[in-house]
Design a protein around this motif. Sequence first.
Motif, PDB file in Angstrom:
ATOM      1  N   CYS A 143       0.598  -1.284  -0.158  1.00 25.60           N
ATOM      2  CA  CYS A 143       0.369  -0.050  -0.167  1.00 25.60           C
ATOM      3  C   CYS A 143       1.342   0.838   0.075  1.00 25.60           C
ATOM      4  CB  CYS A 143      -1.117  -0.573   1.385  1.00 25.60           C
ATOM      5  SG  CYS A 143      -2.127   1.166   1.584  1.00 25.60           S
ATOM      6  N   PHE A 149      -1.561   5.811  11.216  1.00 24.65           N
ATOM      7  CA  PHE A 149      -2.176   4.094  12.246  1.00 24.65           C
ATOM      8  C   PHE A 149      -1.869   2.726  12.101  1.00 24.65           C
ATOM      9  CE2 PHE A 149      -6.133   5.099  10.216  1.00 24.65           C
ATOM     10  CZ  PHE A 149      -6.103   3.842   9.907  1.00 24.65           C
ATOM     11  N   CYS A 150      -1.473   2.362  10.505  1.00 24.73           N
ATOM     12  CA  CYS A 150      -1.340   2.049  10.019  1.00 24.73           C
ATOM     13  C   CYS A 150      -0.407   0.781   9.428  1.00 24.73           C
ATOM     14  CB  CYS A 150      -2.429   1.716   8.704  1.00 24.73           C
ATOM     15  SG  CYS A 150      -2.230  -0.008   7.886  1.00 24.73           S
ATOM     16  N   ILE A 152       1.115  -1.971   7.767  1.00 28.97           N
ATOM     17  CA  ILE A 152       0.301  -3.374   7.169  1.00 28.97           C
ATOM     18  C   ILE A 152       1.335  -2.165   6.052  1.00 28.97           C
ATOM     19  CG2 ILE A 152      -0.781  -3.270   4.882  1.00 28.97           C
ATOM     20  CD1 ILE A 152      -3.066  -3.109   6.658  1.00 28.97           C
ATOM     21  N   TYR A 224     -10.796   2.614  -1.602  1.00 30.18           N
ATOM     22  CA  TYR A 224     -10.337   3.790  -0.626  1.00 30.18           C
ATOM     23  C   TYR A 224     -10.647   4.906  -1.060  1.00 30.18           C
ATOM     24  CZ  TYR A 224      -6.935   6.313   1.879  1.00 30.18           C
ATOM     25  OH  TYR A 224      -6.380   7.392   3.360  1.00 30.18           O
ATOM     26  N   ARG A 263      -5.642  10.786   6.235  1.00 30.11           N
ATOM     27  CA  ARG A 263      -6.076   9.844   4.838  1.00 30.11           C
ATOM     28  C   ARG A 263      -6.114  10.542   3.765  1.00 30.11           C
ATOM     29  NH1 ARG A 263      -7.677   4.603   5.112  1.00 30.11           N
ATOM     30  NH2 ARG A 263      -9.804   4.733   4.603  1.00 30.11           N
TER      31      ARG A 263
HETATM   32  S1  SF4 Z   1      -5.504   1.211   6.401  1.00 26.67           S
HETATM   33 FE1  SF4 Z   1      -3.942   2.655   4.959  1.00 26.67          FE
HETATM   34  S2  SF4 Z   1      -1.860   2.718   4.725  1.00 26.67           S
HETATM   35 FE2  SF4 Z   1      -2.927   1.077   5.960  1.00 26.67          FE
HETATM   36  S3  SF4 Z   1      -3.613  -0.959   4.495  1.00 26.67           S
HETATM   37 FE3  SF4 Z   1      -5.439   0.188   4.682  1.00 26.67          FE
HETATM   38  S4  SF4 Z   1      -4.936   2.126   3.070  1.00 26.67           S
HETATM   39 FE4  SF4 Z   1      -2.969   1.242   3.093  1.00 26.67          FE
END
Ligand code: SF4
Length: 434
Positions: A143, A149-150, A152, A224, A263
Amino acid sequence: MSGKVSVITLGCSKNTVDSERLMKQIQLNKIGLIDDPNEAETVIINTCGFIEAAKEESINTILEAVAMKNSGKIKKVIVAGCLSERYKNELQKDIPEVDVFFGTENYEGIIKELGGNLKKELLGERLLTTPSHTAYLKISEGCDHPCSFCAIPLMRGLHKSKPIDELIKEAEFLAANNTKELIIIAQDTTDYGKDIYGKRNLAELLNLLSKIKGIEWIRLMYAYPSTFPDDVIQEIKLNPKICKYIDIPLQHISDDVLKSMRRGVTAKRTKELIKKFRAEIPDITIRTTFIVGYPNETEKDFDELCEFVKESEFDRVGTFTFSVEENTSSFILGDPVPEDEKERRKNVLMEIQKDISYQKNKSFLGKKLKVLIDSTDGDFYIGRSYRDAPEVDGEVLINKKNNKINIGEFYDVLIDDFDEYDLYGNLISKERSL
Ligand code: SF4
């Protein structure tokens, strides 16, 4: 060559796809696969490292496997996936009994460890762990979004689309193996294609997938909100094989919180997008998720979120409490909202949604729905309509009495009862619905 292998999958549907790909490779190498880890020689744990609770579950599962090894029940423990990608060094130091740690998508390394060889040309093939009539299709990995906060992107890297021809081949393989519903997943499905085709072409991919013989439903998840492609809205609207369904995590609605979450979207644009969905596709089912207890979320921000959920009347809502994650940009904000306050906010939001879901389900009384039958449970056949993604949404329950049904088939069902989350009904005809 290793003796029997058992693969334990934790976390999200993207991990499920990774495990299914790995299990197919194990099968292609004629290495025995077994569901029950107690019966295996080697246990592979495909871990999740997303938030605190998921990390805890992964570590407990690793420790259970290590205990089985120490008791001589199994010979080898292999750990892979997101937790291992993120904390390999720490895990190696803390749990030395694990034979080897791999990151995400390292099929070659794991197959070699089992004494086999990767069949690269067959990497699109999978051993499904879902009922064969429904399968996830992971269209990209990683991503590019900077959500504060993420974690990933720390584990899955930046956005990387899978080429269309590979996805078509994979979907044809699935359709040839009885798959009727394709569930489109990624970290952000709307970003599909931008890295390899120089433009986002999710709509084109959905259209091509809908032409595959045997595929009857295509369900879009993990969209998204910031720049939702109009051509995807038109594809959902006009293509009868695309479920009138969208999963679009919004996370919050307060501009202050959205800004701090990085965001890249505002409350105004979010509301405009929801309005556009409903204007273009009046019967669309919208699923979303929110985070409560984010560091700068005030009572006023939370009230604004509650008002937004009340007025938006989403069909499906999931709520998570904020989990502080090191190496994410929100880490410096700490975790000022107490856990019990986070839980309180989560419960308040889910209570609001419960009433909305009840009214939405009530509106289906006396209506006909095309239902895909997944399983049976006690006196009921368990199915889903276009409104229901597996595992996260509601179900349609059909009493076994007076109804003869085949699992994995579609039927037209007349809805005659409901509760907050599920619908109940009977077959309109004994014939499968086409
Ligand atoms: S929360 Fe945001 S950074 Fe995390 S996987 Fe989803 S879109 Fe990507």
